[in-house]
Design a protein around this motif. Structure first.
Motif, PDB file in Angstrom:
ATOM      1  N   ASN A 177       0.837  -1.180   0.106  1.00  0.00           N
ATOM      2  CA  ASN A 177      -0.001   0.030  -0.180  1.00  0.00           C
ATOM      3  C   ASN A 177       0.811   1.173  -0.198  1.00  0.00           C
ATOM      4  N   LEU A 178       2.252   1.297   0.664  1.00  0.00           N
ATOM      5  CA  LEU A 178       3.059   2.374   0.677  1.00  0.00           C
ATOM      6  C   LEU A 178       3.539   2.586  -0.774  1.00  0.00           C
ATOM      7  N   ARG A 179       4.025   1.408  -1.229  1.00  0.00           N
ATOM      8  CA  ARG A 179       4.374   1.730  -2.754  1.00  0.00           C
ATOM      9  C   ARG A 179       3.425   2.070  -3.742  1.00  0.00           C
ATOM     10  N   GLU A 180       2.230   1.679  -3.607  1.00  0.00           N
ATOM     11  CA  GLU A 180       0.994   2.248  -4.310  1.00  0.00           C
ATOM     12  C   GLU A 180       0.882   3.521  -4.228  1.00  0.00           C
ATOM     13  N   PHE A 181       1.007   4.079  -2.968  1.00  0.00           N
ATOM     14  CA  PHE A 181       1.018   5.549  -2.622  1.00  0.00           C
ATOM     15  C   PHE A 181       2.025   6.286  -3.247  1.00  0.00           C
ATOM     16  N   PHE A 182       3.171   5.891  -3.289  1.00  0.00           N
ATOM     17  CA  PHE A 182       4.434   6.555  -3.863  1.00  0.00           C
ATOM     18  C   PHE A 182       4.072   6.699  -5.153  1.00  0.00           C
ATOM     19  N   GLU A 183       3.538   5.796  -5.858  1.00  0.00           N
ATOM     20  CA  GLU A 183       3.300   5.941  -7.311  1.00  0.00           C
ATOM     21  C   GLU A 183       2.265   6.910  -7.925  1.00  0.00           C
ATOM     22  N   ARG A 184       1.117   6.961  -6.758  1.00  0.00           N
ATOM     23  CA  ARG A 184       0.087   7.587  -7.075  1.00  0.00           C
ATOM     24  C   ARG A 184       0.472   9.201  -6.810  1.00  0.00           C
ATOM     25  N   PHE A 185       1.360   9.382  -5.690  1.00  0.00           N
ATOM     26  CA  PHE A 185       1.998  10.537  -5.437  1.00  0.00           C
ATOM     27  C   PHE A 185       2.916  11.433  -6.474  1.00  0.00           C
ATOM     28  N   ARG A 186       3.740  10.522  -7.053  1.00  0.00           N
ATOM     29  CA  ARG A 186       4.570  10.689  -8.227  1.00  0.00           C
ATOM     30  C   ARG A 186       3.747  11.145  -9.379  1.00  0.00           C
ATOM     31  N   GLN A 187       2.530  10.543  -9.914  1.00  0.00           N
ATOM     32  CA  GLN A 187       1.798  10.790 -10.780  1.00  0.00           C
ATOM     33  C   GLN A 187       0.972  12.422 -10.579  1.00  0.00           C
ATOM     34  N   LEU A 188       0.435  12.434  -9.347  1.00  0.00           N
ATOM     35  CA  LEU A 188      -0.540  13.365  -8.959  1.00  0.00           C
ATOM     36  C   LEU A 188      -0.023  14.596  -7.924  1.00  0.00           C
ATOM     37  N   ASN A 189       1.271  14.488  -7.593  1.00  0.00           N
ATOM     38  CA  ASN A 189       1.828  15.370  -6.755  1.00  0.00           C
ATOM     39  C   ASN A 189       1.728  16.651  -7.465  1.00  0.00           C
ATOM     40  N   VAL A 190       1.309  17.982  -6.678  1.00  0.00           N
ATOM     41  CA  VAL A 190       1.194  19.282  -7.182  1.00  0.00           C
ATOM     42  C   VAL A 190       2.429  20.012  -6.758  1.00  0.00           C
ATOM     43  N   ARG A 191       3.424  19.363  -6.120  1.00  0.00           N
ATOM     44  CA  ARG A 191       4.518  20.044  -5.750  1.00  0.00           C
ATOM     45  C   ARG A 191       4.280  21.502  -5.010  1.00  0.00           C
ATOM     46  N   SER A 192       3.316  21.409  -3.994  1.00  0.00           N
ATOM     47  CA  SER A 192       2.847  22.414  -3.123  1.00  0.00           C
ATOM     48  C   SER A 192       3.674  22.759  -1.796  1.00  0.00           C
ATOM     49  N   ASN A 193       4.473  21.573  -1.408  1.00  0.00           N
ATOM     50  CA  ASN A 193       4.865  21.438  -0.097  1.00  0.00           C
ATOM     51  C   ASN A 193       6.040  20.751  -0.069  1.00  0.00           C
ATOM     52  N   GLU A 194       7.536  21.562   0.036  1.00  0.00           N
ATOM     53  CA  GLU A 194       8.440  20.801  -0.051  1.00  0.00           C
ATOM     54  C   GLU A 194       8.761  19.971   1.113  1.00  0.00           C
ATOM     55  N   GLN A 195       8.397  20.133   2.084  1.00  0.00           N
ATOM     56  CA  GLN A 195       8.449  19.300   3.497  1.00  0.00           C
ATOM     57  C   GLN A 195       7.890  17.952   3.083  1.00  0.00           C
TER      58      GLN A 195
END
Length: 314
Positions: A237-255
């Motif tokens: 589930n964590l790895r699926e999250f990483f992939e979804r974050f890579r695809q959808l991240n809006v790069r709004s929070n560097e932290q």
């Protein structure tokens, strides 16, 4: 001289514009047979008399079909899959029924929804073969409340899914016909996208915190001196999250970006069976994830303050 507040405001503005330029609104809609119906006035009066109650103070309904029947559950399962897929490939948007999808994913999304629609049609065809059986069961269970007119002659056309990509931007003609109204609409849309950035950031933070917390809890300590049992899904589930974050991240929070990177590095190459077999590795991963979890908890607690900072300019 630029201040920290200026930098935060500029970063937030960049994220909003990036989101507007690279996404499209997507809406998924269902046609679905209702399986509950309110009792008629006469039936409610009869029920009220049974309890010595006033009819106007009584709310009563009946269940038309057994939704726990395997054939009906197969139909609802497809709907659940559609909703899960829609949410997994899109970002929240502050208007009911609308989410945001990357423009480059539109074609793949439509193809997948078409496949789901075919699966739904097939499951409805299977349900149709058991429809008479379900109505007969309802007749037995409802007794005098059963009414044949409550049931359509066929289930065809009563279950369907559709989707579209509505525009959420102010129409161009409005700029020509009513410039002031156009400006107000443009400001409203900009505010919606600003909120969408915050919603996406919050959703990613909360999901990562939940996944990291669960895995850390499974790896830490033990029950009766034995390691706690955890499933492969805790890692998957964590790895699926990483992939979804890579695809959808809006790069709004560097932290947040940094925390996702840290969590990915910690579990990179680690297999579930290794964690079951190697106590030292299990403890090392748990310790590293605990640091990530503590920072994530701080982000969630500090969210109201960060929103003030982001909205502080303008």
């Amino acid at each position: 001289m630029p201040t920290l507040l200026d930098d935060l405001s500029n970063a937030a503005s960049d994220s909003v514009e990036r989101l507007r330029a690279t996404t499209a609104a997507v809406r998924v809609m269902f046609t679905w047979l209702g399986v509950r119906k309110t009792l008629s006035a006469e039936q409610k009066s009869q029920a009220a008399e049974t309890f010595g109650a006033e009819r106007t103070y009584l709310s009563a309904g009946k269940k038309l079909l057994d939704t726990s029947h395997p054939s009906f559950k197969a139909v609802t399962s497809v709907r659940t899959q559609i909703l899960a897929y829609w949410r997994n490939v899109s970002l929240p948007f502050p208007e009911p029924g609308i989410r945001l999808i990357r423009q480059v994913m539109i074609e793949g999304f439509s193809l997948q929804l078409t496949t789901f629609r075919q699966e739904l049609e097939e499951s409805v065809r299977q349900l149709e073969t058991r429809y008479d059986e379900l109505k007969s069961a309802a007749r037995r269970r409802l007794g005098s409340l059963y009414n044949a007119s409550d049931y359509p002659a066929t289930l065809r056309g009563w279950f369907d899914v559709s989707w579209d990509f509505p525009s959420v931007e102010p129409p161009n003609y409005l700029h020509r016909l009513a410039p002031q109204l156009y400006e107000r609409e443009a400001a409203r849309v900009a505010a919606r996208f600003d909120e969408a950035v915050q919603l996406a950031e919050q959703a990613f933070t909360e999901e990562l915190a939940k996944l990291v917390s669960h895995l850390t809890e499974r790896l830490s300590g033990g029950d009766d001196g034995k390691p706690k049992i955890f499933r492969d899904s805790a890692i998957e589930n964590l790895r699926e999250f990483f992939e979804r974050f890579r695809q959808l991240n809006v790069r709004s929070n560097e932290q947040l970006d940094s925390l996702v990177s840290d969590a990915r590095s910690i579990v990179s190459g680690v297999q579930p069976q290794q964690l079951r077999d190697d106590a030292a590795l299990r403890q090392e991963i748990a310790t590293q994830l605990s640091t990530v979890q503590a920072t994530l908890d701080g982000l969630l607690v500090d969210k109201p303050r960060r929103n003030i900072l982001r909205r502080g300019k303008g």
